[in-house]
Motif scaffolding. Structure first.
Motif, short mmCIF file in Angstrom:
data_model
loop_
_atom_site.label_atom_id
_atom_site.label_comp_id
_atom_site.label_asym_id
_atom_site.label_seq_id
_atom_site.Cartn_x
_atom_site.Cartn_y
_atom_site.Cartn_z
N GLU A 112 -26.40 1.64 20.45
CA GLU A 112 -26.01 0.24 20.33
C GLU A 112 -25.10 0.01 19.13
O GLU A 112 -24.36 -0.96 19.08
CB GLU A 112 -27.24 -0.67 20.24
N SER A 113 -25.11 0.91 18.16
CA SER A 113 -24.31 0.73 16.96
C SER A 113 -22.89 1.26 17.10
O SER A 113 -22.00 0.86 16.33
CB SER A 113 -24.98 1.44 15.77
N TYR B 27 -17.26 1.20 15.48
CA TYR B 27 -15.88 1.54 15.81
C TYR B 27 -14.94 0.38 15.48
O TYR B 27 -13.86 0.56 14.89
CB TYR B 27 -15.76 1.92 17.29
N VAL B 28 -15.31 -0.84 15.86
CA VAL B 28 -14.47 -2.00 15.61
C VAL B 28 -14.27 -2.22 14.11
O VAL B 28 -13.18 -2.53 13.64
CB VAL B 28 -15.08 -3.25 16.28
N LEU B 29 -15.32 -2.03 13.32
CA LEU B 29 -15.30 -2.40 11.91
C LEU B 29 -14.72 -1.33 10.98
O LEU B 29 -14.16 -1.66 9.92
CB LEU B 29 -16.74 -2.69 11.44
N HIS B 30 -14.86 -0.06 11.32
CA HIS B 30 -14.78 0.99 10.31
C HIS B 30 -13.44 1.08 9.59
O HIS B 30 -13.40 1.27 8.37
CB HIS B 30 -15.13 2.35 10.93
N GLN B 31 -12.32 0.94 10.29
CA GLN B 31 -11.04 1.20 9.61
C GLN B 31 -10.69 0.11 8.62
O GLN B 31 -10.14 0.39 7.54
CB GLN B 31 -9.92 1.39 10.63
N THR B 32 -11.01 -1.13 8.93
CA THR B 32 -10.79 -2.20 7.96
C THR B 32 -11.66 -2.00 6.73
O THR B 32 -11.22 -2.22 5.59
CB THR B 32 -11.05 -3.57 8.61
N LEU B 33 -12.90 -1.55 6.93
CA LEU B 33 -13.76 -1.26 5.78
C LEU B 33 -13.21 -0.10 4.96
O LEU B 33 -13.25 -0.13 3.72
CB LEU B 33 -15.17 -0.94 6.27
N ILE B 34 -12.71 0.94 5.62
CA ILE B 34 -12.12 2.07 4.89
C ILE B 34 -10.98 1.59 3.99
O ILE B 34 -10.92 1.92 2.80
CB ILE B 34 -11.60 3.14 5.86
N GLY C 15 -19.64 4.30 1.50
CA GLY C 15 -19.47 2.85 1.51
C GLY C 15 -19.09 2.33 2.89
O GLY C 15 -19.55 1.25 3.30
N THR C 16 -18.25 3.08 3.61
CA THR C 16 -17.87 2.67 4.96
C THR C 16 -19.10 2.66 5.88
O THR C 16 -19.32 1.72 6.64
CB THR C 16 -16.79 3.60 5.52
N ALA C 17 -19.89 3.73 5.81
CA ALA C 17 -21.09 3.80 6.64
C ALA C 17 -22.07 2.68 6.27
O ALA C 17 -22.67 2.04 7.16
CB ALA C 17 -21.76 5.16 6.48
N LEU C 18 -22.24 2.43 4.98
CA LEU C 18 -23.15 1.37 4.54
C LEU C 18 -22.66 0.00 5.00
O LEU C 18 -23.44 -0.83 5.47
CB LEU C 18 -23.29 1.41 3.02
N GLY C 19 -21.34 -0.23 4.88
CA GLY C 19 -20.79 -1.51 5.32
C GLY C 19 -20.95 -1.71 6.81
O GLY C 19 -21.31 -2.80 7.27
N CYS C 20 -20.67 -0.67 7.59
CA CYS C 20 -20.86 -0.76 9.04
C CYS C 20 -22.31 -1.06 9.38
O CYS C 20 -22.61 -1.88 10.27
CB CYS C 20 -20.41 0.53 9.72
N TRP C 21 -23.23 -0.39 8.69
CA TRP C 21 -24.65 -0.60 8.96
C TRP C 21 -25.08 -2.03 8.62
O TRP C 21 -25.77 -2.68 9.41
CB TRP C 21 -25.49 0.40 8.17
N LEU C 22 -24.68 -2.50 7.45
CA LEU C 22 -25.08 -3.85 7.02
C LEU C 22 -24.56 -4.91 7.99
O LEU C 22 -25.31 -5.80 8.41
CB LEU C 22 -24.57 -4.12 5.61
N ILE C 23 -23.28 -4.84 8.32
CA ILE C 23 -22.69 -5.86 9.18
C ILE C 23 -23.29 -5.79 10.59
O ILE C 23 -23.58 -6.82 11.21
CB ILE C 23 -21.16 -5.72 9.21
N THR C 24 -23.47 -4.56 11.08
CA THR C 24 -23.98 -4.41 12.45
C THR C 24 -25.45 -4.77 12.55
O THR C 24 -25.85 -5.59 13.39
CB THR C 24 -23.74 -2.96 12.94
N ASP C 25 -26.28 -4.15 11.70
CA ASP C 25 -27.72 -4.33 11.84
C ASP C 25 -28.22 -5.66 11.29
O ASP C 25 -29.19 -6.21 11.81
CB ASP C 25 -28.46 -3.18 11.14
N ARG C 26 -27.58 -6.15 10.24
CA ARG C 26 -28.05 -7.38 9.61
C ARG C 26 -27.36 -8.63 10.14
O ARG C 26 -27.79 -9.75 9.83
CB ARG C 26 -27.86 -7.31 8.09
N LEU C 27 -26.29 -8.46 10.91
CA LEU C 27 -25.56 -9.63 11.39
C LEU C 27 -25.27 -9.55 12.88
O LEU C 27 -25.80 -10.34 13.66
CB LEU C 27 -24.26 -9.79 10.59
N VAL C 28 -24.44 -8.60 13.29
CA VAL C 28 -23.94 -8.58 14.67
C VAL C 28 -25.07 -8.48 15.68
O VAL C 28 -25.12 -9.23 16.66
CB VAL C 28 -22.95 -7.42 14.86
N ARG C 29 -26.00 -7.57 15.47
CA ARG C 29 -27.06 -7.35 16.45
C ARG C 29 -28.05 -8.52 16.50
O ARG C 29 -28.78 -8.67 17.48
CB ARG C 29 -27.80 -6.05 16.14
#
Length: 397
Positions: free
Chosen positions: A313-314, A319-326, A350-364
Motif C-alpha cells: 500500500e505504500s 513513488y509520487v513523493l520521493h523525488q520532490t523530497l530528494i 531523510g527521503t525514506a523518513l519523509g515518505c513514511w511520515l507523509i504516507t503513514d501519518r497523512l495519506v493513508r
C-alpha cells in the motif's frame, strides 16, 4: 489460487530501487539531472549504468503481471475506466501539487528565476513562458518529471485492454503458449530478439525523452516487457524454469555487462558501428538480468513477509513523493557540508523518513487523499447487527 508473495515483494523492491537510483542521480557526474551535488563522482557512472539498463524494464514487466490479474472478469471498458482513475488522477494531482517544486529548484539553480516559490507557481500554472530547455517540458510550460511512468503505464494498459479480443483469440493464445513454454537456452535467448530489433531500427533515431510523444524506442521496449509480464503471470512451469536458470542468468548478466563496459570504453567510444554492437550487448544484459532477478525472487521471496501488506500500500505514495523530497532535502543539506559519504546517507534516510511520515501519518489516514495517491478507499468495518447485544464501552474486539 495462493497469493504470490514474491511478485508483491519484487514490486516493492523494484520501486525502492527507483528511489535509491534517483538519490544516485544527484551525485553521478556528467549525467543530466535537475540539480547536481558538489560531491558528484565519476566512479558512480558504471554502477548506475548497471542498474539503469534494466530497472524500469523490471517495473514495466511487473506492471504487466499485475495487468494480467486485473483484466480477469473485467470488460475492456471497465478495466480502462478503473485504471484511468488509479493512474491519471494521481498524475494530475502530482503534476499540480508535488512536482512543481522540482522545476522551481532547477531554474533557481541555473539562475533563470528569482527566489520566491509563490511567484513561480503563479507563472507555472499559467504556462510560463520559460527559457528554452529550462526544465523537461518547459516548451509546453509544465512537467510531469519522475511521474512519466504513470502516463506510459496508462497507455500500455489501454492498448492491451483494447487488444483483449486478440489476446484471447486462437493466435493470441498460441503466442502466449509459445512464450510460456520457453525453457533453458530458448528462454535466455529468444525474448531478446525483439529488443535487439528495436535497437537496430529505433534506438539510433529516437533517444529517450519521457515525453510520451517522441519516445518510439522506449515505447517498443517497455510495451514488449509489459506484454511479457502479462504472458508470464503465475505460470508455474515458466516460473520454475526461471528459478532453475537463476545462477546461469546471473553469470551471463555479469559477463554481458563486462563486455558492454569494455565496448563502451574502447571501440564504441569512437566508432558508431561498435556503439550499435554495445547497444545489442546491453539488450542481452537487460534480459539476462531480468531472468536472474525473477528467478532469485521466486527462490527467496515467495513467503508472507510481515512487511509486505504495508509495503504494497505504500509503494504508490512513496513513488509520487520521493523525488520532490530528494530535491528538497538536497537543497537543505548542501549548505551543511556533511561531505560525500555522510550527506548521501542522510539524503536517502531523510527521503525514506519523509515518505513514511507523509504516507503513514497523512495519506493513508485521510479518505480524500487516498485516491490522489493511487490508493483504494479504506475498507469500512461491517455495521453491527442491530439485533445483537451491544458491546460494553471500552472493550476491544
Amino acid at each position: 489460487m495462493n497469493r504470490r508473495h514474491d511478485i508483491d515483494a519484487l514490486r516493492a523492491l523494484a520501486f525502492a530501487m527507483v528511489i535509491v537510483y534517483h538519490v544516485g542521480m544527484y551525485y553521478v557526474a556528467d549525467w543530466a539531472w535537475h540539480i547536481k551535488s558538489p560531491h558528484a563522482a565519476e566512479w558512480l557512472q558504471w554502477p548506475m549504468r548497471a542498474v539503469n539498463l534494466w530497472r524500469m524494464d523490471l517495473v514495466f514487466l511487473i506492471s504487466g503481471i499485475a495487468f494480467g490479474f486485473l483484466r480477469r472478469g473485467l470488460s475492456p471498458a471497465r478495466l480502462i475506466g478503473a485504471r484511468s482513475l488509479r493512474l491519471l488522477l494521481p498524475l494530475a494531482f502530482g503534476m499540480a501539487v508535488v512536482v512543481p517544486y522540482q522545476p522551481y529548484v532547477q531554474m533557481l539553480d541555473q539562475g533563470l528565476i528569482e527566489p520566491g516559490f509563490a511567484a513561480f507557481l503563479g507563472r507555472y500554472f499559467t504556462g510560463g513562458p520559460w527559457p528554452k530547455g529550462a526544465f523537461a517540458g518547459s516548451d509546453v510550460g509544465v512537467t510531469w518529471n519522475h511521474l512519466w511512468y504513470l502516463p506510459y503505464l496508462w497507455l500500455y494498459t489501454v492498448v492491451l485492454a483494447l487488444l483483449s479480443p486478440v489476446l484471447d483469440s486462437g493466435p493470441g493464445q498460441w503466442l502466449r503458449l509459445a512464450f510460456t513454454r520457453l525453457r533453458g537456452a530458448a528462454l535466455l535467448v529468444l525474448p531478446v530478439f525483439p529488443l535487439m530489433l528495436y535497437s537496430f531500427t529505433l534506438w539510433p533515431h529516437f533517444p529517450p525523452t519521457h515525453d510520451l510523444i517522441h519516445d518510439a524506442w522506449l515505447h517498443a521496449v517497455y510495451f514488449t516487457l509489459f506484454l511479457y509480464g502479462h504472458w508470464l503471470g503465475v505460470d508455474a512451469g515458466l516460473w520454475a524454469a526461471l528459478r532453475r536458470l537463476r545462477w546461469i542468468a546471473l553469470a551471463l548478466a555479469v559477463g554481458a555487462f563486462a563486455l558492454h563496459v569494455g565496448l563502451r570504453v574502447t571501440l564504441a567510444a569512437t566508432d558508431p558501428g561498435w556503439r550499435q554492437v554495445a547497444r545489442l550487448v546491453a539488450d542481452a544484459y537487460l534480459w539476462t538480468s531480468l531472468v536472474a532477478v525473477l528467478g532469485w525472487a521466486h527462490h527467496t521471496l515467495n513467503r508472507p513477509w510481515p512487511w509486505l501488506a504495508w509495503a504494497n500500500e505504500s509503494v504508490y505514495p512513496w513513488y509520487v513523493l520521493h523525488q520532490t523530497l530528494i530535491i528538497g532535502l538536497a537543497v537543505w543539506l548542501a549548505p551543511l557540508a556533511f561531505g560525500p559519504w555522510v550527506e548521501p546517507a542522510l539524503l536517502l534516510l531523510g527521503t525514506a523518513l519523509g515518505c513514511w511520515l507523509i504516507t503513514d501519518r497523512l495519506v493513508r489516514r485521510v479518505a480524500w487523499l487516498r485516491p490522489l495517491f493511487g490508493l483504494r478507499p479504506r475498507a469500512q468495518p461491517p455495521h453491527p447487527n442491530p439485533a445483537s447485544p451491544a458491546r460494553p464501552a471500552g472493550r476491544s474486539v
